[in-house]
Design a protein around this motif. Structure first.
Motif, PDB file in Angstrom:
ATOM      1  N   ARG A 162     150.375  23.825  37.027  1.00 30.82           N
ATOM      2  CA  ARG A 162     149.357  24.857  37.196  1.00 30.82           C
ATOM      3  C   ARG A 162     148.388  24.470  38.307  1.00 30.82           C
ATOM      4  O   ARG A 162     148.073  23.294  38.499  1.00 30.82           O
ATOM      5  CB  ARG A 162     148.585  25.061  35.887  1.00 30.82           C
ATOM      6  CG  ARG A 162     149.461  25.560  34.758  1.00 30.82           C
ATOM      7  CD  ARG A 162     148.689  25.670  33.464  1.00 30.82           C
ATOM      8  NE  ARG A 162     147.587  26.601  33.567  1.00 30.82           N
ATOM      9  CZ  ARG A 162     146.717  26.845  32.592  1.00 30.82           C
ATOM     10  NH1 ARG A 162     146.833  26.200  31.436  1.00 30.82           N
ATOM     11  NH2 ARG A 162     145.750  27.712  32.761  1.00 30.82           N
ATOM     12  N   LEU A 205     146.905  19.280  34.700  1.00 30.39           N
ATOM     13  CA  LEU A 205     147.357  20.533  35.308  1.00 30.39           C
ATOM     14  C   LEU A 205     148.634  20.326  36.115  1.00 30.39           C
ATOM     15  O   LEU A 205     149.521  21.185  36.121  1.00 30.39           O
ATOM     16  CB  LEU A 205     146.253  21.096  36.206  1.00 30.39           C
ATOM     17  CG  LEU A 205     145.008  21.622  35.498  1.00 30.39           C
ATOM     18  CD1 LEU A 205     143.938  22.010  36.522  1.00 30.39           C
ATOM     19  CD2 LEU A 205     145.337  22.829  34.622  1.00 30.39           C
ATOM     20  N   ARG A 216     151.667  20.325  34.057  1.00 32.31           N
ATOM     21  CA  ARG A 216     152.002  21.664  33.557  1.00 32.31           C
ATOM     22  C   ARG A 216     152.360  22.628  34.685  1.00 32.31           C
ATOM     23  O   ARG A 216     152.631  23.799  34.429  1.00 32.31           O
ATOM     24  CB  ARG A 216     150.815  22.221  32.749  1.00 32.31           C
ATOM     25  CG  ARG A 216     150.610  21.521  31.421  1.00 32.31           C
ATOM     26  CD  ARG A 216     149.270  21.874  30.811  1.00 32.31           C
ATOM     27  NE  ARG A 216     149.095  21.308  29.475  1.00 32.31           N
ATOM     28  CZ  ARG A 216     148.815  20.034  29.234  1.00 32.31           C
ATOM     29  NH1 ARG A 216     148.660  19.197  30.266  1.00 32.31           N
ATOM     30  NH2 ARG A 216     148.676  19.578  28.016  1.00 32.31           N
ATOM     31  N   ALA A 269     143.293  29.127  42.056  1.00 36.20           N
ATOM     32  CA  ALA A 269     144.060  30.295  41.614  1.00 36.20           C
ATOM     33  C   ALA A 269     143.315  31.594  41.921  1.00 36.20           C
ATOM     34  O   ALA A 269     143.902  32.560  42.423  1.00 36.20           O
ATOM     35  CB  ALA A 269     144.339  30.183  40.113  1.00 36.20           C
TER      36      ALA A 269
END
Length: 430
Positions: free
Chosen positions: A416, A411, A414, A422
């Protein structure tokens, strides 16, 4: 490290209610790395609860079965991890709360007072969400959840202490420390004066591991046990920490964040070195009698080793020192790491980045532990916990942690966030 108080497009400050969380440029390595390592410690410290076929010792937590390697693991757990990891978690939790509060108030477009109130409202919403997440986690998978516990404590402590000055925090730290010592020591002192120190406690009580319901063959029966435990931990144990002074570790996190000790460890080297030496020495020596008694080296009455016995009280109080010492070790490592030569650093940098990636996604990683632990180990799942020992269970826990490291690193590459982080941020900044 500077704090970016703009929206990235100009100089207009971003109101706290519009802030979407911590940006990568604002993150310091030490807190994230400490959280990543902490999650390994949590995975290891939770292993005993899943060995549901084992016979537990007087403390009700660590098994007494197994060979010499298992006893060595049990000794190490009692000395270095049991009742030592959660103070580490609480300190980092408090540190992160104060970091977020300071960022939110710095980004507020309104007056300082209004900005602080806005930040406290966001943190209150975050605390309520953590309580919900914690109770759901307890009921579905892991009775020993600590997210709800810290959510309730943060709900009480945030409005009372986040806006306090460093001097005021020091006074309250002293008050909370006195509470902790008095409340913890009172039963021990009373038993000592009456000549009944060895009989303080209850070795005949149900093992604490039974509260996790890992041995239940029905998931619904286990869920009922876990829910009862989760409600107790969140709504009884957490308020008692406010009475008993256990919140001192939160306040130390608040104070340390105001001083930016983990962001700027080079400015606090003497303090960090003293904390490592004194904290870990006190923590390990305080647990040593219980560890020696557990493996049969010391002859200590079972009541004294029980969950409410004198040795457990000693372990619990000294565990705060060990937790702080572990944080200080990470801070000193980060200071050394940031100043070392580039040569030979690349491979090690991947490991540091991966572990800190876990820390950035600590809530997702923490919940992932249970997704990997419970269905595989519990009697209502595959039941593998019945065939593992303390040593093999520790290896299993390390494997689970490494899985979360790999996932977090993927993650991170990337760009993220963790899935739970989130969702939590979306709800916080709605």
């Amino acid at each position: 490290m500077t704090v970016d108080t703009t929206d990235g497009a100009g100089s207009t400050p971003v109101p706290a209610r519009r802030r979407d969380g911590v940006r990568s440029a604002e993150r310091a390595l030490a807190p994230d790395l400490a959280r990543g390592i902490m999650l390994l410690f949590i995975a290891l410290s939770n292993t005993a609860f899943h060995l549901w076929k084992s016979a537990y010792g007087p403390s009700g937590w660590q098994p007494v079965t197994g060979g010499w390697l298992d006893h060595a693991v049990q000794f190490a757990m009692i000395t270095a991890l049991d009742l030592r990891v959660y103070p580490l978690f609480a300190f980092l939790f408090g540190y992160g709360m104060m970091q977020l509060f300071l960022r939110l108030t710095a980004a507020a477009a309104a007056t300082t007072t209004a900005g602080e109130r806005d930040a406290v409202r966001i943190l209150r919403r975050r605390s309520l969400l953590l309580i919900v997440i914690g109770l759901a986690h307890s009921t579905l998978l892991m009775a020993g959840d600590i997210v709800g516990y810290y959510g309730l404590l943060s709900l009480a402590l945030a409005p009372l202490f986040l806006r306090r000055s460093e001097r005021a925090l020091k006074w309250w730290i002293a008050i909370a420390t006195a509470q902790l010592v008095i409340v913890s020591a009172q039963p021990v002192i009373s038993a000592l004066l009456q000549g009944e120190l060895g009989s303080l406690g209850d070795a005949g009580a149900e093992p604490g591991a039974a509260a996790y319901g890992a041995g239940e063959e029905s998931w619904f029966a286990a869920a009922g046990t876990r829910l009862a435990t989760g409600l107790f931990v969140t709504f009884t144990a957490a308020p008692f920490s406010l009475i008993g002074g256990g919140y001192v570790i939160f306040l130390l996190g608040f104070w340390a964040a105001r001083r930016r000790i983990l962001e700027e460890p080079g400015r606090h080297l003497p303090l960090l070195r003293r904390t490592v030496v004194l904290g870990i020495a006190v923590g390990w020596l305080g647990a040593l009698p219980a560890a020696l008694a557990h493996v049969g080296v010391l002859d200590v009455p079972d009541d004294a080793q029980s969950e409410s016995g004198a040795l457990t009280v000693l372990r619990e109080v000294t565990g705060y020192g060990a937790g702080l010492g572990y944080v200080a070790v990470v801070a000193l490592f980060v200071h050394w790491w940031s100043g070392r030569a580039v040569r030979g650093k690349a491979k090690a940098a991947v490991a540091v980045t991966a572990i800190s990636a876990v820390g950035k996604r600590s809530l997702s990683s923490y919940l992932a532990h249970s997704l990997l632990f419970a269905p595989l180990l519990a009697a209502w799942g595959l039941g593998i916990g019945a065939r593992l020992t303390s040593a093999t269970m520790a290896l299993f826990a390390v494997g689970v942690w490494l899985v979360t490291v790999a996932g977090a690193y993927a993650l991170e590459r990337r760009g993220r966030r963790g899935p739970v982080e989130a969702v939590l941020r979306r709800l916080m900044y709605r």
